[in-house]
Design an enzyme around this catalytic site. Sequence first.
Site, mmCIF file in Angstrom:
data_model
loop_
_atom_site.group_PDB
_atom_site.id
_atom_site.type_symbol
_atom_site.label_atom_id
_atom_site.label_comp_id
_atom_site.label_asym_id
_atom_site.label_seq_id
_atom_site.Cartn_x
_atom_site.Cartn_y
_atom_site.Cartn_z
ATOM 1 N N GLU A 2 -90.560 -10.321 67.277
ATOM 2 C CA GLU A 2 -89.868 -11.603 67.330
ATOM 3 C C GLU A 2 -89.007 -11.733 68.576
ATOM 4 O O GLU A 2 -88.466 -10.758 69.071
ATOM 5 C CB GLU A 2 -88.997 -11.776 66.087
ATOM 6 C CG GLU A 2 -89.851 -12.007 64.865
ATOM 7 C CD GLU A 2 -89.035 -12.439 63.673
ATOM 8 O OE1 GLU A 2 -89.395 -13.462 63.080
ATOM 9 O OE2 GLU A 2 -88.054 -11.771 63.345
ATOM 10 N N CYS A 52 -87.676 -1.283 63.349
ATOM 11 C CA CYS A 52 -86.655 -0.391 63.910
ATOM 12 C C CYS A 52 -86.582 0.849 63.043
ATOM 13 O O CYS A 52 -86.580 0.754 61.816
ATOM 14 C CB CYS A 52 -85.297 -1.102 63.933
ATOM 15 S SG CYS A 52 -83.994 -0.126 64.744
ATOM 16 N N SER A 84 -73.070 -1.713 69.927
ATOM 17 C CA SER A 84 -72.843 -2.149 68.549
ATOM 18 C C SER A 84 -71.958 -1.111 67.878
ATOM 19 O O SER A 84 -72.423 -0.046 67.503
ATOM 20 C CB SER A 84 -74.177 -2.265 67.806
ATOM 21 O OG SER A 84 -74.961 -3.284 68.395
ATOM 22 N N LEU A 85 -70.681 -1.428 67.764
ATOM 23 C CA LEU A 85 -69.726 -0.418 67.300
ATOM 24 C C LEU A 85 -69.430 -0.564 65.799
ATOM 25 O O LEU A 85 -69.647 0.357 65.029
ATOM 26 C CB LEU A 85 -68.457 -0.532 68.146
ATOM 27 C CG LEU A 85 -67.467 0.591 67.930
ATOM 28 C CD1 LEU A 85 -67.160 1.291 69.224
ATOM 29 C CD2 LEU A 85 -66.178 0.062 67.334
ATOM 30 N N HIS A 86 -68.942 -1.710 65.405
ATOM 31 C CA HIS A 86 -68.811 -2.109 63.995
ATOM 32 C C HIS A 86 -67.784 -1.358 63.155
ATOM 33 O O HIS A 86 -67.409 -1.832 62.084
ATOM 34 C CB HIS A 86 -70.159 -2.084 63.268
ATOM 35 C CG HIS A 86 -71.237 -2.854 63.970
ATOM 36 N ND1 HIS A 86 -71.024 -4.093 64.531
ATOM 37 C CD2 HIS A 86 -72.532 -2.549 64.217
ATOM 38 C CE1 HIS A 86 -72.155 -4.524 65.082
ATOM 39 N NE2 HIS A 86 -73.083 -3.599 64.918
ATOM 40 N N GLY A 105 -85.347 -3.683 67.044
ATOM 41 C CA GLY A 105 -85.498 -2.363 67.633
ATOM 42 C C GLY A 105 -84.296 -1.863 68.396
ATOM 43 O O GLY A 105 -83.334 -2.596 68.643
ATOM 44 N N GLU A 106 -84.357 -0.586 68.746
ATOM 45 C CA GLU A 106 -83.293 0.069 69.513
ATOM 46 C C GLU A 106 -83.821 0.314 70.931
ATOM 47 O O GLU A 106 -84.633 1.217 71.155
ATOM 48 C CB GLU A 106 -82.900 1.377 68.814
ATOM 49 C CG GLU A 106 -81.991 2.284 69.607
ATOM 50 C CD GLU A 106 -80.747 1.579 70.180
ATOM 51 O OE1 GLU A 106 -80.119 0.770 69.486
ATOM 52 O OE2 GLU A 106 -80.431 1.840 71.356
ATOM 53 N N CYS A 117 -79.349 0.677 59.906
ATOM 54 C CA CYS A 117 -78.024 0.057 59.780
ATOM 55 C C CYS A 117 -78.038 -0.812 58.522
ATOM 56 O O CYS A 117 -78.957 -1.610 58.313
ATOM 57 C CB CYS A 117 -77.707 -0.773 61.018
ATOM 58 S SG CYS A 117 -77.742 0.201 62.547
ATOM 59 N N CYS A 157 -78.309 -4.809 58.654
ATOM 60 C CA CYS A 157 -79.302 -5.448 59.534
ATOM 61 C C CYS A 157 -80.650 -5.569 58.838
ATOM 62 O O CYS A 157 -81.165 -4.586 58.289
ATOM 63 C CB CYS A 157 -79.442 -4.635 60.823
ATOM 64 S SG CYS A 157 -80.674 -5.337 61.960
ATOM 65 N N SER A 185 -78.405 -3.849 74.502
ATOM 66 C CA SER A 185 -77.492 -3.543 73.413
ATOM 67 C C SER A 185 -77.994 -2.310 72.672
ATOM 68 O O SER A 185 -79.182 -2.172 72.405
ATOM 69 C CB SER A 185 -77.438 -4.747 72.465
ATOM 70 O OG SER A 185 -76.642 -4.462 71.336
ATOM 71 N N CYS A 198 -83.389 -13.621 73.611
ATOM 72 C CA CYS A 198 -83.099 -12.412 72.856
ATOM 73 C C CYS A 198 -84.446 -11.727 72.610
ATOM 74 O O CYS A 198 -85.300 -12.283 71.909
ATOM 75 C CB CYS A 198 -82.401 -12.810 71.556
ATOM 76 S SG CYS A 198 -82.040 -11.422 70.477
ATOM 77 N N CYS A 208 -78.440 -12.894 64.676
ATOM 78 C CA CYS A 208 -78.397 -11.429 64.775
ATOM 79 C C CYS A 208 -78.663 -10.782 63.426
ATOM 80 O O CYS A 208 -78.070 -11.141 62.426
ATOM 81 C CB CYS A 208 -77.016 -10.949 65.210
ATOM 82 S SG CYS A 208 -76.396 -11.747 66.652
HETATM 83 N N1 SAH Z 1 -80.450 -1.824 68.068
HETATM 84 C C1 SAH Z 1 -79.648 -2.494 69.073
HETATM 85 C C2 SAH Z 1 -80.256 -3.818 69.459
HETATM 86 C C3 SAH Z 1 -80.248 -4.861 68.354
HETATM 87 S S1 SAH Z 1 -78.894 -5.874 68.657
HETATM 88 C C4 SAH Z 1 -78.236 -2.649 68.559
HETATM 89 O O1 SAH Z 1 -78.019 -2.472 67.373
HETATM 90 O O2 SAH Z 1 -77.334 -2.903 69.348
HETATM 91 C C5 SAH Z 1 -78.615 -6.729 67.217
HETATM 92 C C6 SAH Z 1 -77.132 -7.001 67.079
HETATM 93 O O3 SAH Z 1 -76.920 -7.769 65.887
HETATM 94 C C7 SAH Z 1 -76.375 -5.711 66.887
HETATM 95 O O4 SAH Z 1 -75.091 -5.788 67.427
HETATM 96 C C8 SAH Z 1 -76.309 -5.637 65.394
HETATM 97 O O5 SAH Z 1 -75.338 -4.760 64.963
HETATM 98 C C9 SAH Z 1 -76.043 -7.074 65.033
HETATM 99 N N2 SAH Z 1 -76.375 -7.385 63.648
HETATM 100 C C10 SAH Z 1 -77.253 -6.742 62.862
HETATM 101 N N3 SAH Z 1 -77.297 -7.307 61.639
HETATM 102 C C11 SAH Z 1 -76.424 -8.334 61.662
HETATM 103 C C12 SAH Z 1 -76.054 -9.324 60.716
HETATM 104 N N4 SAH Z 1 -76.590 -9.344 59.503
HETATM 105 N N5 SAH Z 1 -75.152 -10.246 61.078
HETATM 106 C C13 SAH Z 1 -74.628 -10.237 62.322
HETATM 107 N N6 SAH Z 1 -74.954 -9.352 63.270
HETATM 108 C C14 SAH Z 1 -75.831 -8.394 62.946
#
Ligand code: SAH
Length: 329
Positions: A84, A105, A202-204, A150-151, A109, A112, A179, A98, A319
């Site tokens: 996608e 992936c 992506s720290l969170h 994906g990563e 997480c 996600c 990212s 994007c 996202c």
């Molecule tokens: N794997 C990489 C690239 C994907 S980026 C990464 O994680 O950075 C996708 C971004 O969307 C990441 O920052 C991820 O944490 C965020 N994301 C994933 N699920 C989400 C959700 N349900 N709502 C908002 N952001 C989300």
Amino acid sequence: MDLELLDTTLADLGQPPFRAKQVWEWTARGTAGYDAMTNLPAPLREQLAERVPFSTLEVENEARSKDGTIKVLFRTVEDQRPVEAVLMRYRDGRRSLCLSSQSGCPLTCTFCATGTMKFGRNLTASEILDQALHFRRTEDVDHVVFMGMGEPMMNLDNVLAACRRLPDVGVSHRHTAISTVGWTPGIDRLAEQDMPIRLALSLHAADETLRSRIMPVNDRHPLREVLAACNRFYDRKKRMIFIEYVMLDGVNDAPEHAVQLAQVLDPKRFKVNLIPYNPTGSYDGSDRRTIEDFRATLEEHGIGATVRLTRGQDIDAACGQLAAKALAG
Ligand code: SAH
């Protein structure tokens, strides 16, 4: 377009090396097919059309959001894997893509949607580029973020090979961002590149235990090491790093989480982008007030922070929502 297949096919056909460059120039400018490549001999155009599919991806479905965002579900021509990509249109004229680096992936997480689908495989450089070219055929594009499926750091060779050609499509390296969940070897490799590509992390969660709970990859690459890698990246590149932080109600959105986050970040090096949670089933999103308070707390502690505009939510293009619903079908 499979650019290696293009090279070998042109060699097979006894064509001079500059032909590949001609084909790429047309393709990168958004040409619809070989037919339009008027500086190629007509018989060659026909031979290419037979032997080198114009795209490595087929469009399976296209969804348009009321905010102008377009999400496309592709299948790889080679083995029908779902991929996608999303085009976001902004009022200031910016056109941001994007892109996906993998089909599915392998990471899990918990918030996600992509993590819940089966991992397929790494995409080739051509499959990554073809996502961008699809949109380029209908309009100019100027930004790319690798924030789709994906990563990217787990497929970095192909991602970088695609990035190398993006300027021809209209996207400079400075307007390209990768990212990552914090795949430290990839961060170090990106720092060594000559291309001035941006890094987003992506720290969170700023606490190891909480981060491991919501992002199991943290057990393998703990936050402390990830931030050390980001600092090395900054030392080398002198480019601000964006921290992505998805706001999960009652999980990582309390004022003390903001204080903790501010404590681990150097304000000269990092900017925070707070992401309103897009529903995928497992959590509730923080409300707007909580997000605003969190942002204010970060700012009080000297950390620049913005709240990400959510785009394409009505078409599951936001996202974390790129899970290829049509997969089932
Ligand atoms: N794997 C990489 C690239 C994907 S980026 C990464 O994680 O950075 C996708 C971004 O969307 C990441 O920052 C991820 O944490 C965020 N994301 C994933 N699920 C989400 C959700 N349900 N709502 C908002 N952001 C989300």
